[in-house]
Design a protein around this motif. Structure first.
Motif, PDB file in Angstrom:
ATOM      1  N   LYS A 128       0.728  -1.219  -0.009  1.00 29.15           N
ATOM      2  CA  LYS A 128       0.012  -0.060  -0.033  1.00 29.15           C
ATOM      3  C   LYS A 128       0.880   1.317  -0.054  1.00 29.15           C
ATOM      4  CE  LYS A 128      -3.560   0.272   2.575  1.00 29.15           C
ATOM      5  NZ  LYS A 128      -4.566   0.352   3.354  1.00 29.15           N
ATOM      6  N   LYS A 129       2.035   1.385   0.693  1.00 35.52           N
ATOM      7  CA  LYS A 129       2.916   2.511   0.851  1.00 35.52           C
ATOM      8  C   LYS A 129       3.554   2.609  -0.427  1.00 35.52           C
ATOM      9  CE  LYS A 129       5.764   5.021   4.060  1.00 35.52           C
ATOM     10  NZ  LYS A 129       6.406   4.818   5.347  1.00 35.52           N
ATOM     11  N   VAL A 130       4.058   1.349  -0.949  1.00 33.20           N
ATOM     12  CA  VAL A 130       4.665   1.498  -2.287  1.00 33.20           C
ATOM     13  C   VAL A 130       3.877   2.248  -3.342  1.00 33.20           C
ATOM     14  CG1 VAL A 130       5.575   0.198  -4.186  1.00 33.20           C
ATOM     15  CG2 VAL A 130       6.453  -0.437  -1.951  1.00 33.20           C
ATOM     16  N   ILE A 131       2.727   1.826  -3.475  1.00 31.90           N
ATOM     17  CA  ILE A 131       1.614   2.341  -4.706  1.00 31.90           C
ATOM     18  C   ILE A 131       1.643   3.843  -4.080  1.00 31.90           C
ATOM     19  CG2 ILE A 131      -0.786   2.223  -5.237  1.00 31.90           C
ATOM     20  CD1 ILE A 131      -0.722  -0.587  -4.557  1.00 31.90           C
ATOM     21  N   LYS A 132       1.411   4.285  -3.021  1.00 28.66           N
ATOM     22  CA  LYS A 132       1.150   5.444  -2.574  1.00 28.66           C
ATOM     23  C   LYS A 132       2.555   6.544  -3.053  1.00 28.66           C
ATOM     24  CE  LYS A 132       0.051   8.821   1.367  1.00 28.66           C
ATOM     25  NZ  LYS A 132      -0.053   8.798   2.730  1.00 28.66           N
ATOM     26  N   ILE A 133       3.755   5.961  -3.002  1.00 33.18           N
ATOM     27  CA  ILE A 133       4.743   6.694  -3.098  1.00 33.18           C
ATOM     28  C   ILE A 133       4.930   6.849  -4.608  1.00 33.18           C
ATOM     29  CG2 ILE A 133       7.455   6.555  -2.841  1.00 33.18           C
ATOM     30  CD1 ILE A 133       7.252   5.424  -0.482  1.00 33.18           C
ATOM     31  N   SER A 134       4.446   5.623  -5.334  1.00 31.00           N
ATOM     32  CA  SER A 134       4.777   5.535  -6.783  1.00 31.00           C
ATOM     33  C   SER A 134       3.876   6.575  -7.499  1.00 31.00           C
ATOM     34  CB  SER A 134       4.256   3.993  -7.413  1.00 31.00           C
ATOM     35  OG  SER A 134       5.163   3.255  -6.620  1.00 31.00           O
ATOM     36  N   ASN A 135       2.743   6.911  -6.701  1.00 34.91           N
ATOM     37  CA  ASN A 135       1.722   7.917  -7.587  1.00 34.91           C
ATOM     38  C   ASN A 135       2.096   9.406  -7.420  1.00 34.91           C
ATOM     39  OD1 ASN A 135       0.179   5.926  -8.244  1.00 34.91           O
ATOM     40  ND2 ASN A 135      -1.092   5.884  -6.385  1.00 34.91           N
ATOM     41  N   LYS A 136       3.235   9.567  -6.478  1.00 34.62           N
ATOM     42  CA  LYS A 136       3.589  10.946  -6.356  1.00 34.62           C
ATOM     43  C   LYS A 136       4.372  11.585  -7.392  1.00 34.62           C
ATOM     44  CE  LYS A 136       4.072  11.215  -1.402  1.00 34.62           C
ATOM     45  NZ  LYS A 136       4.953  11.232  -0.223  1.00 34.62           N
ATOM     46  N   ASP A 137       5.495  11.037  -7.903  1.00 37.67           N
ATOM     47  CA  ASP A 137       6.587  11.508  -9.049  1.00 37.67           C
ATOM     48  C   ASP A 137       7.167  10.414  -9.372  1.00 37.67           C
ATOM     49  OD1 ASP A 137       8.827  11.908  -7.315  1.00 37.67           O
ATOM     50  OD2 ASP A 137       7.566  13.223  -6.287  1.00 37.67           O
ATOM     51  N   LYS A 138       7.863  10.907 -10.617  1.00 35.41           N
ATOM     52  CA  LYS A 138       8.693  10.134 -11.169  1.00 35.41           C
ATOM     53  C   LYS A 138      10.058   9.718 -10.631  1.00 35.41           C
ATOM     54  CE  LYS A 138      11.233  13.419 -14.160  1.00 35.41           C
ATOM     55  NZ  LYS A 138      11.394  13.640 -15.669  1.00 35.41           N
ATOM     56  N   ASP A 139      10.587  10.800  -9.812  1.00 37.43           N
ATOM     57  CA  ASP A 139      11.580  10.437  -9.118  1.00 37.43           C
ATOM     58  C   ASP A 139      11.516   9.687  -7.796  1.00 37.43           C
ATOM     59  OD1 ASP A 139      13.204  12.448 -10.397  1.00 37.43           O
ATOM     60  OD2 ASP A 139      12.244  13.973  -9.297  1.00 37.43           O
ATOM     61  N   SER A 140      10.511   9.488  -7.289  1.00 35.18           N
ATOM     62  CA  SER A 140      10.086   8.413  -6.331  1.00 35.18           C
ATOM     63  C   SER A 140      10.195   6.928  -6.849  1.00 35.18           C
ATOM     64  CB  SER A 140       8.948   8.471  -5.546  1.00 35.18           C
ATOM     65  OG  SER A 140       7.795   8.787  -6.493  1.00 35.18           O
ATOM     66  N   LYS A 141       9.627   6.949  -8.030  1.00 30.06           N
ATOM     67  CA  LYS A 141       9.658   5.500  -8.839  1.00 30.06           C
ATOM     68  C   LYS A 141      11.138   5.094  -8.958  1.00 30.06           C
ATOM     69  CE  LYS A 141       5.263   6.176 -10.979  1.00 30.06           C
ATOM     70  NZ  LYS A 141       4.463   6.103 -12.353  1.00 30.06           N
ATOM     71  N   LEU A 142      12.031   6.150  -9.487  1.00 32.33           N
ATOM     72  CA  LEU A 142      13.583   5.980  -9.845  1.00 32.33           C
ATOM     73  C   LEU A 142      14.110   5.552  -8.478  1.00 32.33           C
ATOM     74  CD1 LEU A 142      14.244   9.045 -12.051  1.00 32.33           C
ATOM     75  CD2 LEU A 142      14.367   6.480 -12.545  1.00 32.33           C
ATOM     76  N   LEU A 143      13.830   6.146  -7.435  1.00 35.16           N
ATOM     77  CA  LEU A 143      14.415   5.924  -6.127  1.00 35.16           C
ATOM     78  C   LEU A 143      14.097   4.404  -5.515  1.00 35.16           C
ATOM     79  CD1 LEU A 143      14.572   8.942  -3.851  1.00 35.16           C
ATOM     80  CD2 LEU A 143      16.564   7.596  -4.684  1.00 35.16           C
ATOM     81  N   LEU A 144      12.684   4.214  -6.045  1.00 36.54           N
ATOM     82  CA  LEU A 144      12.387   2.812  -5.550  1.00 36.54           C
ATOM     83  C   LEU A 144      13.053   1.846  -6.438  1.00 36.54           C
ATOM     84  CD1 LEU A 144       8.245   3.129  -5.312  1.00 36.54           C
ATOM     85  CD2 LEU A 144       9.977   2.283  -3.572  1.00 36.54           C
ATOM     86  N   ALA A 145      13.236   1.889  -7.710  1.00 33.91           N
ATOM     87  CA  ALA A 145      13.899   0.889  -8.542  1.00 33.91           C
ATOM     88  C   ALA A 145      15.318   0.857  -8.221  1.00 33.91           C
ATOM     89  CB  ALA A 145      13.816   1.304  -9.900  1.00 33.91           C
ATOM     90  N   LEU A 146      15.891   2.098  -7.751  1.00 27.44           N
ATOM     91  CA  LEU A 146      17.463   1.924  -7.326  1.00 27.44           C
ATOM     92  C   LEU A 146      17.549   1.207  -6.005  1.00 27.44           C
ATOM     93  CD1 LEU A 146      20.003   4.741  -7.776  1.00 27.44           C
ATOM     94  CD2 LEU A 146      19.880   3.424  -5.736  1.00 27.44           C
ATOM     95  N   CYS A 147      16.469   1.512  -5.147  1.00 29.42           N
ATOM     96  CA  CYS A 147      16.776   0.714  -3.938  1.00 29.42           C
ATOM     97  C   CYS A 147      16.666  -0.627  -3.943  1.00 29.42           C
ATOM     98  CB  CYS A 147      15.903   1.236  -2.984  1.00 29.42           C
ATOM     99  SG  CYS A 147      16.276   2.934  -2.210  1.00 29.42           S
ATOM    100  N   GLY A 148      15.691  -0.976  -4.712  1.00 32.78           N
ATOM    101  CA  GLY A 148      15.471  -2.473  -5.291  1.00 32.78           C
ATOM    102  C   GLY A 148      16.472  -3.380  -5.627  1.00 32.78           C
ATOM    103  N   ALA A 149      17.251  -2.552  -6.828  1.00 34.31           N
ATOM    104  CA  ALA A 149      18.392  -3.049  -7.443  1.00 34.31           C
ATOM    105  C   ALA A 149      19.446  -3.082  -6.655  1.00 34.31           C
ATOM    106  CB  ALA A 149      18.635  -2.293  -8.502  1.00 34.31           C
ATOM    107  N   PHE A 150      19.516  -2.069  -5.475  1.00 33.72           N
ATOM    108  CA  PHE A 150      20.671  -2.204  -4.412  1.00 33.72           C
ATOM    109  C   PHE A 150      20.714  -3.782  -3.595  1.00 33.72           C
ATOM    110  CE2 PHE A 150      22.844  -0.581  -0.588  1.00 33.72           C
ATOM    111  CZ  PHE A 150      24.101  -0.212  -1.231  1.00 33.72           C
ATOM    112  N   ILE A 151      19.443  -3.685  -3.346  1.00 35.88           N
ATOM    113  CA  ILE A 151      18.918  -4.923  -2.403  1.00 35.88           C
ATOM    114  C   ILE A 151      19.340  -6.220  -3.279  1.00 35.88           C
ATOM    115  CG2 ILE A 151      17.296  -6.386  -1.280  1.00 35.88           C
ATOM    116  CD1 ILE A 151      15.889  -3.718  -0.491  1.00 35.88           C
ATOM    117  N   PHE A 152      18.925  -6.303  -4.355  1.00 37.84           N
ATOM    118  CA  PHE A 152      18.863  -7.600  -5.315  1.00 37.84           C
ATOM    119  C   PHE A 152      20.549  -7.578  -5.495  1.00 37.84           C
ATOM    120  CE2 PHE A 152      19.535  -9.817  -9.202  1.00 37.84           C
ATOM    121  CZ  PHE A 152      18.485 -10.858  -9.283  1.00 37.84           C
ATOM    122  N   LEU A 153      21.240  -6.664  -5.904  1.00 32.85           N
ATOM    123  CA  LEU A 153      22.779  -6.943  -6.185  1.00 32.85           C
ATOM    124  C   LEU A 153      23.469  -7.148  -5.027  1.00 32.85           C
ATOM    125  CD1 LEU A 153      23.136  -4.138  -8.838  1.00 32.85           C
ATOM    126  CD2 LEU A 153      23.170  -6.557  -9.192  1.00 32.85           C
TER     127      LEU A 153
END
Length: 238
Positions: free
Chosen positions: A50-75
């Motif tokens: 629910k929080k991811v959806i809320k953050i994703s709807n804010k702006d494109k920069d939040s989506k970029l940061l989400l993707a970056l943090c996810g990639a950081f965890i994965f790698l």
């Protein structure tokens, strides 16, 4: 950039093929414990989505940061390194996301990373996804988040370092507890089993936790000081 990403993914697949996974492996936990951790983790993941959806709807920069943090965890969590005890250890990468977005969002990113690792890298497993999410995706991020919030006004860089390092280390302490509860020793019970698993998994993680803390500080500084203006604005909110 594209060549770098391709080379990184290639190396990750090569690493995963020559060492054993540090996450609790597929089918290793008794069924009752596997189900238990799925049930415990589910509410946190639900709130996180629910929080991811809320953050994703804010702006494109939040989506970029989400993707970056996810990639950081994965790698980072895919970099399995042999430890001195004969097992394997790896960083977790959850500290950065916990600092930027909080532990609920990080639980979702961690679960997705663990899911892809289980499917494509044979790292962890589907039946143990709940247990691995609980240790790396819930406890670790909550520890990182609390430490950072307590110390950030005193020394931001040190708080980032300590949050990432202890978030990493706490994952392995919890993993040791999970294994001890599932496999108590015949001589000494849960306590004796915990001492054994702590010695194998958690203590050998200390050098990696320190390295992850330093690396997270470097990435954090780059994102919110030397990167784009929009990311700097994010950094001011943290």
């Amino acid at each position: 950039m594209r060549k770098t990403i391709i080379l990184t993914l290639f190396l990750l697949f090569q690493i995963s093929s020559i060492v054993y996974a540090m996450h609790i492996s597929e089918g290793f936990l008794p069924l009752k414990w596997a189900i238990f951790y799925f049930i415990v983790s589910a509410p946190v993941i639900f709130l996180g989505v629910k929080k991811v959806i809320k953050i994703s709807n804010k702006d494109k920069d939040s989506k970029l940061l989400l993707a970056l943090c996810g990639a950081f965890i994965f790698l980072l969590s895919a970099l399995k390194l042999p430890s001195v005890t004969g097992s394997c250890s790896h960083p977790t990468g959850v500290g950065l996301s916990a600092i930027v977005f909080g532990p609920l969002v990080t639980s979702v990113l961690s679960m997705l990373a663990l899911l892809f690792q289980a499917i494509f890298l044979a790292h962890g497993g589907l039946t143990t996804l709940g247990a691995n999410t609980f240790s790396m995706g819930i406890i670790g991020p909550f520890v990182s988040f609390i430490i950072y919030r307590l110390l950030k006004d005193k020394n931001k860089k040190f708080s980032v370092f300590l949050a990432a390092a202890l978030g990493d280390l706490s994952t392995y302490v919890v993993t040791s507890i999970q294994l001890a509860l599932a496999f108590p020793s015949q001589n000494g019970g849960i306590v004796a089993s915990l001492v054994k698993f702590i010695g194998i998994f958690a203590i050998t993680q200390i050098p990696l936790a320190i390295v992850e803390g330093i690396f997270t500080v470097i990435i954090f500084d780059y994102l919110f000081k030397d990167a784009t203006q929009s990311f700097k604005l994010w950094g001011e909110k943290i």
